[in-house]
Write a protein that holds these residues in place. Structure first.
Motif, PDB file in Angstrom:
ATOM      1  N   GLN A  51     -23.947  -1.602  74.427  1.00 28.35           N
ATOM      2  CA  GLN A  51     -23.884  -2.995  74.877  1.00 28.35           C
ATOM      3  C   GLN A  51     -23.564  -3.870  73.670  1.00 28.35           C
ATOM      4  O   GLN A  51     -24.050  -3.602  72.566  1.00 28.35           O
ATOM      5  CB  GLN A  51     -25.231  -3.430  75.463  1.00 28.35           C
ATOM      6  CG  GLN A  51     -25.592  -2.733  76.741  1.00 28.35           C
ATOM      7  CD  GLN A  51     -25.094  -3.495  77.956  1.00 28.35           C
ATOM      8  OE1 GLN A  51     -24.402  -4.494  77.862  1.00 28.35           O
ATOM      9  NE2 GLN A  51     -25.461  -3.012  79.119  1.00 28.35           N
ATOM     10  N   LEU A  53     -23.649  -7.644  71.878  1.00 24.83           N
ATOM     11  CA  LEU A  53     -24.249  -8.983  71.836  1.00 24.83           C
ATOM     12  C   LEU A  53     -23.457  -9.790  70.814  1.00 24.83           C
ATOM     13  O   LEU A  53     -23.366  -9.404  69.653  1.00 24.83           O
ATOM     14  CB  LEU A  53     -25.720  -8.908  71.388  1.00 24.83           C
ATOM     15  CG  LEU A  53     -26.656  -8.089  72.270  1.00 24.83           C
ATOM     16  CD1 LEU A  53     -27.991  -7.894  71.567  1.00 24.83           C
ATOM     17  CD2 LEU A  53     -26.839  -8.769  73.607  1.00 24.83           C
ATOM     18  N   GLY A  79     -24.334  -8.246  76.699  1.00 25.36           N
ATOM     19  CA  GLY A  79     -25.110  -7.376  77.555  1.00 25.36           C
ATOM     20  C   GLY A  79     -24.767  -7.433  79.021  1.00 25.36           C
ATOM     21  O   GLY A  79     -25.585  -7.062  79.836  1.00 25.36           O
ATOM     22  N   PHE A 132     -30.095   1.886  75.545  1.00 27.21           N
ATOM     23  CA  PHE A 132     -28.876   1.284  75.041  1.00 27.21           C
ATOM     24  C   PHE A 132     -28.814   1.330  73.521  1.00 27.21           C
ATOM     25  O   PHE A 132     -29.835   1.321  72.854  1.00 27.21           O
ATOM     26  CB  PHE A 132     -28.818  -0.190  75.464  1.00 27.21           C
ATOM     27  CG  PHE A 132     -29.015  -0.397  76.934  1.00 27.21           C
ATOM     28  CD1 PHE A 132     -27.960  -0.245  77.814  1.00 27.21           C
ATOM     29  CD2 PHE A 132     -30.267  -0.732  77.436  1.00 27.21           C
ATOM     30  CE1 PHE A 132     -28.145  -0.428  79.172  1.00 27.21           C
ATOM     31  CE2 PHE A 132     -30.458  -0.915  78.796  1.00 27.21           C
ATOM     32  CZ  PHE A 132     -29.391  -0.760  79.665  1.00 27.21           C
ATOM     33  N   TRP A 134     -27.568  -1.384  71.263  1.00 24.31           N
ATOM     34  CA  TRP A 134     -27.124  -2.770  71.248  1.00 24.31           C
ATOM     35  C   TRP A 134     -26.419  -3.028  69.924  1.00 24.31           C
ATOM     36  O   TRP A 134     -27.004  -2.822  68.860  1.00 24.31           O
ATOM     37  CB  TRP A 134     -28.312  -3.723  71.388  1.00 24.31           C
ATOM     38  CG  TRP A 134     -29.001  -3.601  72.706  1.00 24.31           C
ATOM     39  CD1 TRP A 134     -30.064  -2.800  73.011  1.00 24.31           C
ATOM     40  CD2 TRP A 134     -28.668  -4.285  73.900  1.00 24.31           C
ATOM     41  NE1 TRP A 134     -30.407  -2.953  74.314  1.00 24.31           N
ATOM     42  CE2 TRP A 134     -29.569  -3.859  74.894  1.00 24.31           C
ATOM     43  CE3 TRP A 134     -27.690  -5.225  74.233  1.00 24.31           C
ATOM     44  CZ2 TRP A 134     -29.523  -4.341  76.204  1.00 24.31           C
ATOM     45  CZ3 TRP A 134     -27.649  -5.710  75.530  1.00 24.31           C
ATOM     46  CH2 TRP A 134     -28.555  -5.268  76.499  1.00 24.31           C
ATOM     47  N   ALA A 136     -25.247  -5.951  67.830  1.00 23.94           N
ATOM     48  CA  ALA A 136     -25.410  -7.400  67.725  1.00 23.94           C
ATOM     49  C   ALA A 136     -24.515  -7.918  66.599  1.00 23.94           C
ATOM     50  O   ALA A 136     -24.687  -7.534  65.441  1.00 23.94           O
ATOM     51  CB  ALA A 136     -26.866  -7.747  67.463  1.00 23.94           C
ATOM     52  N   SER A 151     -34.072  -4.615  76.926  1.00 30.07           N
ATOM     53  CA  SER A 151     -33.008  -5.584  76.654  1.00 30.07           C
ATOM     54  C   SER A 151     -33.519  -6.776  75.859  1.00 30.07           C
ATOM     55  O   SER A 151     -34.718  -7.062  75.873  1.00 30.07           O
ATOM     56  CB  SER A 151     -32.431  -6.098  77.978  1.00 30.07           C
ATOM     57  OG  SER A 151     -31.925  -5.038  78.744  1.00 30.07           O
ATOM     58  N   ASN A 163     -31.088 -12.769  74.156  1.00 28.40           N
ATOM     59  CA  ASN A 163     -29.688 -12.688  74.537  1.00 28.40           C
ATOM     60  C   ASN A 163     -28.944 -13.911  73.993  1.00 28.40           C
ATOM     61  O   ASN A 163     -29.449 -15.035  74.087  1.00 28.40           O
ATOM     62  CB  ASN A 163     -29.576 -12.625  76.065  1.00 28.40           C
ATOM     63  CG  ASN A 163     -28.170 -12.341  76.521  1.00 28.40           C
ATOM     64  OD1 ASN A 163     -27.275 -13.156  76.345  1.00 28.40           O
ATOM     65  ND2 ASN A 163     -27.984 -11.186  77.119  1.00 28.40           N
TER      66      ASN A 163
END
Length: 190
Positions: A51, A53, A79, A132, A134, A136, A151, A163
Motif C-alpha cells: 500500500q 501512503l 491506502g 501490508f 506500507w 510512506a 492500517s 492516513n
C-alpha cells in the motif's frame, strides 16, 4: 452405429491422453527447484500486500518494490488500492531492506521515463500473519517501509501515523488546495 461408437472411443482416448499430459506438465512445474522438502520455507516467508501512503504535495505516478509494480498515488492520499505484493521473512532481522523505485510529478516533468531509486530499511515488526507493507512517502524523498497487520490511524499502527488524506482534511490550507470540494474534518486530534 459402429462408426459413431469408434469415433466416441477415439474422442475419449484423445481426452484421456490430453488429461494425462496436462497432469504430467502441471505436476512437473510444481516441483521445488532444490532438494529441500516442499514445505520447508513456507513458514519462513510472509506475503504482504503493498500500500502507498503519499504525504507529499505532488502525486506519485508509479511505484515499484523489488522490481514489481506496486501502484501510484495522488498527493495527500493513500491506502485506497492494493496493486502489488512483496515477500518478507516471517521474522524481522537487522539490515532488512526493500528496493523502491518511484516517479513523482516533478521527475515526470523533467524525464517521463525517469525513476528515483532508494534502498529503504524495513521497520521492525513482530509476528504478522497477514497484512501490508506500507510505503510512506514524505517530502525530501524520505520513505518508510512499514510492515503491519493494521492500517494508519488504527491502534497498533507504528508511531500513531495517520492516513495522509485524514491529515490533509484536518488542515484548512491542505484541504482547500488538494480537496476543495470536500468538507474539512473538525476534531480534537488534529
Amino acid at each position: 452405429m459402429a462408426q459413431e461408437y469408434n469415433d466416441m472411443k477415439k474422442s475419449n482416448c484423445i481426452h484421456l491422453w490430453l488429461a494425462m499430459l496436462m497432469f504430467v506438465l502441471l505436476s512437473t512445474g510444481c516441483k521445488p527447484s532444490h532438494s529441500e522438502p516442499a514445505n520447508a520455507g513456507a513458514d519462513d516467508e510472509l506475503g504482504l500486500s503493498v500500500q502507498v501512503l503519499n504525504y507529499m504535495d505532488e502525486g506519485i505516478g508509479v511505484v515499484y518494490v523489488n522490481g514489481e509494480w506496486a501502484g501510484s498515488m495522488s498527493s495527500h492520499a493513500g491506502g485506497n488500492s492494493i496493486a502489488g505484493s512483496v515477500g518478507l521473512p516471517a521474522k524481522w532481522r537487522p539490515g532488512l531492506t526493500v528496493e523502491v523505485e518511484w516517479q513523482d510529478d516533478a521527475l515526470y516533468a523533467k524525464d517521463p521515463n525517469g525513476l528515483y531509486k532508494a534502498t529503504v530499511p524495513v521497520e521492525r515488526y513482530d509476528t504478522i500473519h497477514s497484512g501490508f507493507l506500507w510505503l510512506a512517502f514524505f517530502p525530501g524523498k524520505k520513505i518508510r517501509a512499514i510492515p503491519s497487520g493494521t492500517s494508519p490511524g488504527f491502534p497498533g499502527f507504528p508511531d500513531g501515523l495517520r492516513n495522509p488524506f485524514d491529515l490533509c482534511m484536518r488542515d484548512a490550507k491542505c484541504s482547500a488546495k488538494y480537496y476543495p470540494n470536500r468538507k474539512l474534518i473538525q476534531g480534537k486530534d488534529q
